[in-house]
Write a protein that holds these residues in place. Structure first.
Motif, short mmCIF file in Angstrom:
data_model
loop_
_atom_site.label_atom_id
_atom_site.label_comp_id
_atom_site.label_asym_id
_atom_site.label_seq_id
_atom_site.Cartn_x
_atom_site.Cartn_y
_atom_site.Cartn_z
N ILE A 21 -1.44 8.38 -5.38
CA ILE A 21 -1.96 7.15 -4.28
C ILE A 21 -1.15 6.69 -3.23
O ILE A 21 -0.54 6.59 -3.03
N SER A 22 -0.60 5.75 -3.96
CA SER A 22 0.63 4.67 -4.26
C SER A 22 1.61 5.35 -3.69
O SER A 22 2.74 4.89 -2.91
N LEU A 23 2.45 6.89 -4.46
CA LEU A 23 3.20 6.95 -3.63
C LEU A 23 3.46 7.90 -2.30
O LEU A 23 4.04 8.12 -1.23
N VAL A 24 2.00 8.64 -2.08
CA VAL A 24 1.95 8.63 -0.60
C VAL A 24 2.17 8.00 0.53
O VAL A 24 2.58 7.95 1.27
N ASN A 25 1.19 6.87 0.32
CA ASN A 25 1.40 5.16 0.59
C ASN A 25 2.55 4.70 1.27
O ASN A 25 3.67 4.47 2.22
N ASP A 34 -5.12 -2.16 7.32
CA ASP A 34 -5.89 -3.32 6.88
C ASP A 34 -6.71 -3.94 5.96
O ASP A 34 -6.62 -3.16 4.75
N ILE A 35 -7.56 -4.30 5.76
CA ILE A 35 -8.79 -5.01 4.43
C ILE A 35 -9.46 -3.49 4.65
O ILE A 35 -9.39 -2.78 3.05
N LEU A 40 -11.02 0.65 1.36
CA LEU A 40 -11.21 2.37 0.77
C LEU A 40 -10.46 3.52 -1.13
O LEU A 40 -10.82 3.63 -1.22
N LEU A 41 -9.14 2.70 -0.58
CA LEU A 41 -8.40 3.10 -1.19
C LEU A 41 -8.69 2.99 -2.56
O LEU A 41 -8.82 3.70 -4.01
N TRP A 42 -9.10 1.92 -3.15
CA TRP A 42 -9.79 1.51 -4.24
C TRP A 42 -10.88 1.92 -4.82
O TRP A 42 -11.29 2.20 -5.92
N LEU A 43 -11.44 2.05 -3.93
CA LEU A 43 -12.87 2.56 -3.34
C LEU A 43 -12.91 3.77 -4.11
O LEU A 43 -13.79 5.10 -4.32
N MET A 48 -12.57 8.90 -8.18
CA MET A 48 -12.21 9.38 -9.40
C MET A 48 -12.31 9.40 -10.64
O MET A 48 -12.76 9.94 -11.79
N PHE A 49 -12.92 7.64 -11.09
CA PHE A 49 -12.68 7.65 -12.06
C PHE A 49 -13.92 8.33 -12.61
O PHE A 49 -13.99 9.05 -13.86
#
Length: 117
Positions: A21-25, A34-35, A40-43, A48-49
Motif C-alpha cells: 500500500i505504501s509503495l502504491v502511495n 487528509d486525515i 482509511l488506509l490504517w483501517l 486485511m489482518f
C-alpha cells in the motif's frame, strides 16, 4: 499444524500488505491527502489482518478448500465502496488484497497437507 506458524505468517503478510500500500502511495501519491484517507488506509490494514485471521480459522477448521475464499469478500467490499473516491486505485488495492490473501491461504494449505501426511 502448530498455531504459531499461521500467526507469524499473518503478521508477515500484514506487513507485506502495508508495504505494498505504501509503495502504491509512493509512486502515485494522493493529491489531496487528509486525515480521513490516512485513517482509511490504517483501517484497510486492520481489515486485511482480520481477513487473514478468519481465513486461518476456516482453513484449520474445515477440509473444504472453497470455503476459505469467503473471507475475501471483506476487503473487496471495503475497496468497492471507495471506487468513486479512488477510481483506479481501489482496484489496485483490491488486487493487492486478493494476491496477499491467496498467497497466505496457499501456504496454509501446504502446511496443512504436510502436517496430515
Amino acid at each position: 499444524m502448530k498455531i504459531y506458524i499461521p500467526i507469524i505468517l499473518n503478521i508477515i503478510f500484514g506487513m507485506a500488505y502495508c508495504f505494498c500500500i505504501s509503495l502504491v502511495n509512493t509512486y502515485r501519491p494522493i493529491t489531496h491527502m487528509d486525515i480521513s484517507i490516512g485513517v482509511l488506509l490504517w483501517l484497510s490494514i486492520i481489515v486485511m489482518f482480520l481477513t487473514l485471521l478468519i481465513g486461518m480459522l476456516i482453513a484449520q477448521s474445515t477440509k473444504r478448500k472453497y470455503l476459505t475464499v469467503i473471507p475475501l469478500i471483506i476487503p473487496i467490499l471495503l475497496w468497492s465502496s471507495y471506487i468513486k473516491l479512488f477510481p483506479y486505485r481501489s482496484f489496485i488495492y483490491m488486487g493487492i488484497s486478493i494476491l496477499i490473501y491467496l498467497i497466505y491461504i496457499s501456504i496454509l494449505w501446504h502446511y496443512n497437507h504436510k502436517a496430515r501426511m
